[in-house]
Write a protein that holds these residues in place. Sequence first.
Motif, PDB file in Angstrom:
ATOM      1  N   ARG A   1       0.929  -1.142  -0.066  1.00 49.80           N
ATOM      2  CA  ARG A   1       0.032  -0.043   0.036  1.00 49.80           C
ATOM      3  C   ARG A   1       0.836   1.457  -0.007  1.00 49.80           C
ATOM      4  O   ARG A   1       0.657   2.092  -0.748  1.00 49.80           O
ATOM      5  CB  ARG A   1      -0.966   0.183   1.438  1.00 49.80           C
ATOM      6  N   PHE A   2       1.920   1.415   0.968  1.00 52.45           N
ATOM      7  CA  PHE A   2       2.725   2.404   1.007  1.00 52.45           C
ATOM      8  C   PHE A   2       3.725   2.656  -0.254  1.00 52.45           C
ATOM      9  O   PHE A   2       3.738   3.651  -0.877  1.00 52.45           O
ATOM     10  CB  PHE A   2       3.863   2.278   2.171  1.00 52.45           C
ATOM     11  N   LEU A   3       4.059   1.354  -0.718  1.00 49.74           N
ATOM     12  CA  LEU A   3       4.711   1.627  -1.932  1.00 49.74           C
ATOM     13  C   LEU A   3       4.010   1.993  -3.257  1.00 49.74           C
ATOM     14  O   LEU A   3       4.492   3.027  -4.153  1.00 49.74           O
ATOM     15  CB  LEU A   3       5.267   0.194  -2.190  1.00 49.74           C
TER      16      LEU A   3
ATOM     17  N   ALA B   1      11.308   5.235 -11.443  1.00 46.38           N
ATOM     18  CA  ALA B   1      11.703   4.017 -11.737  1.00 46.38           C
ATOM     19  C   ALA B   1      12.102   2.756 -10.836  1.00 46.38           C
ATOM     20  O   ALA B   1      11.611   1.617 -11.088  1.00 46.38           O
ATOM     21  CB  ALA B   1      12.709   4.081 -12.855  1.00 46.38           C
ATOM     22  N   ALA B   2      12.900   3.209  -9.784  1.00 46.32           N
ATOM     23  CA  ALA B   2      13.191   2.269  -8.825  1.00 46.32           C
ATOM     24  C   ALA B   2      12.067   1.743  -8.022  1.00 46.32           C
ATOM     25  O   ALA B   2      11.906   0.699  -7.815  1.00 46.32           O
ATOM     26  CB  ALA B   2      14.478   3.006  -7.865  1.00 46.32           C
ATOM     27  N   MET B   3      11.342   2.861  -7.599  1.00 48.45           N
ATOM     28  CA  MET B   3      10.048   2.172  -7.126  1.00 48.45           C
ATOM     29  C   MET B   3       9.121   1.409  -7.660  1.00 48.45           C
ATOM     30  O   MET B   3       8.601   0.573  -7.255  1.00 48.45           O
ATOM     31  CB  MET B   3       9.335   3.814  -6.399  1.00 48.45           C
TER      32      MET B   3
ATOM     33  N   SER C   1       7.856  -2.320  -7.107  1.00 49.48           N
ATOM     34  CA  SER C   1       6.605  -2.882  -7.095  1.00 49.48           C
ATOM     35  C   SER C   1       6.325  -4.045  -8.136  1.00 49.48           C
ATOM     36  O   SER C   1       5.078  -4.253  -8.618  1.00 49.48           O
ATOM     37  CB  SER C   1       5.685  -1.727  -7.182  1.00 49.48           C
ATOM     38  N   PHE C   2       7.307  -4.564  -8.975  1.00 46.92           N
ATOM     39  CA  PHE C   2       7.324  -5.308 -10.106  1.00 46.92           C
ATOM     40  C   PHE C   2       6.404  -4.726 -11.274  1.00 46.92           C
ATOM     41  O   PHE C   2       5.812  -5.458 -11.781  1.00 46.92           O
ATOM     42  CB  PHE C   2       6.633  -6.702  -9.637  1.00 46.92           C
TER      43      PHE C   2
ATOM     44  N   PHE D   1      15.778  -8.130  -6.283  1.00 44.77           N
ATOM     45  CA  PHE D   1      14.676  -7.308  -6.891  1.00 44.77           C
ATOM     46  C   PHE D   1      13.686  -8.441  -7.614  1.00 44.77           C
ATOM     47  O   PHE D   1      12.480  -7.976  -8.004  1.00 44.77           O
ATOM     48  CB  PHE D   1      15.166  -6.520  -7.979  1.00 44.77           C
ATOM     49  N   SER D   2      13.874  -9.620  -7.469  1.00 42.90           N
ATOM     50  CA  SER D   2      12.882 -10.755  -8.049  1.00 42.90           C
ATOM     51  C   SER D   2      12.013 -11.185  -7.026  1.00 42.90           C
ATOM     52  O   SER D   2      10.930 -11.651  -7.090  1.00 42.90           O
ATOM     53  CB  SER D   2      13.704 -12.117  -8.570  1.00 42.90           C
ATOM     54  N   GLY D   3      12.409 -10.667  -5.520  1.00 39.48           N
ATOM     55  CA  GLY D   3      11.458 -10.950  -4.350  1.00 39.48           C
ATOM     56  C   GLY D   3      11.904 -12.328  -3.797  1.00 39.48           C
ATOM     57  O   GLY D   3      11.024 -12.777  -2.997  1.00 39.48           O
ATOM     58  N   TYR D   4      12.714 -13.139  -4.195  1.00 38.23           N
ATOM     59  CA  TYR D   4      13.313 -14.139  -3.751  1.00 38.23           C
ATOM     60  C   TYR D   4      14.680 -14.144  -2.866  1.00 38.23           C
ATOM     61  O   TYR D   4      15.404 -13.344  -3.663  1.00 38.23           O
ATOM     62  CB  TYR D   4      13.453 -15.366  -4.886  1.00 38.23           C
ATOM     63  N   SER D   5      14.974 -14.961  -2.212  1.00 44.68           N
ATOM     64  CA  SER D   5      16.359 -15.062  -1.776  1.00 44.68           C
ATOM     65  C   SER D   5      16.543 -16.544  -1.706  1.00 44.68           C
ATOM     66  O   SER D   5      16.032 -17.458  -1.580  1.00 44.68           O
ATOM     67  CB  SER D   5      16.681 -14.498  -0.279  1.00 44.68           C
TER      68      SER D   5
END
Length: 260
Positions: free
Chosen positions: A32-34, A66-68, A72-73, A173-177
């Motif tokens: 939401r904030f993003l 762009a970074a934001m 947010s994908f 940035f893929s959302g995975y570790s």
Amino acid sequence: MSTTRELHERAMELFEASLLARRAEDEGRMNRFLAQALKLECEAADTVADDYALEPTRSVLHRSAAAMALSSFDTKTARRYVEAAFEGKPPAEVGSELQKLSEQITVLEAEMKSYALKAPTGLTPVQQVIRKFNSNPPTDIVSLANALGLSVLFLDLGTDAGEIVRDIRRGGFSGYSIQINTNDPHVRQRYTIGHETAHFLLHRDRVKNRLRDDRMYRSGLGTTKEKEADALAADLLMPKTKFDVSVIAMKRRLGIRRRN
Ligand SMILES: [Zn+2]
């Protein structure tokens, strides 16, 4: 200009709030904030879009938007603001940040569309990243994983080798570790990073939230998928011409040769 600054400052406050929510692993609040931060930062960038004399403010605001969007994908918005930033005259430092951002957007686009490695002709963006890192052995496998949007963490995983986790707090940035057993020897850790990266690229639809490999690199996906991950891991760690002998030797040393 004061409107631009107000929009930007409010956007940064909301972005900070999204980072706090991310640290608390509250994905709903984070998103939401993003989304609110992204909207305001895009508006801030739009107010200066036609003012090409206003550098570095113009390119910095576009880069930030762009970074934001990447966080947010939202690769489409991210791409639009990177391109708009390049239309101005960004200073060299901002330019190289934009270039890096552009590569990350390309990789994320490819991974979201199809994480498989097949291309009709030429190299896919993902293959290009792999080529960049593995053509000069030994591959810097952590940097390769980072460039594909994965963060690499070293943790105590008991007797298991490693895992791939959807990780909003610490993921790349893929959302995975990728999480690697910190107690393992260096050579095995390298192999595990390669194997988990391969699962991400080949089997992400099966990973869901977490996929964990035991000492023998069995994750529950079945032998065929594990062999696919082994083969790609070898490819990531060593270029094709060299890997045949070395990987068999490495696997024998690690005690993970699979029965056919
Ligand atoms: Zn596996």
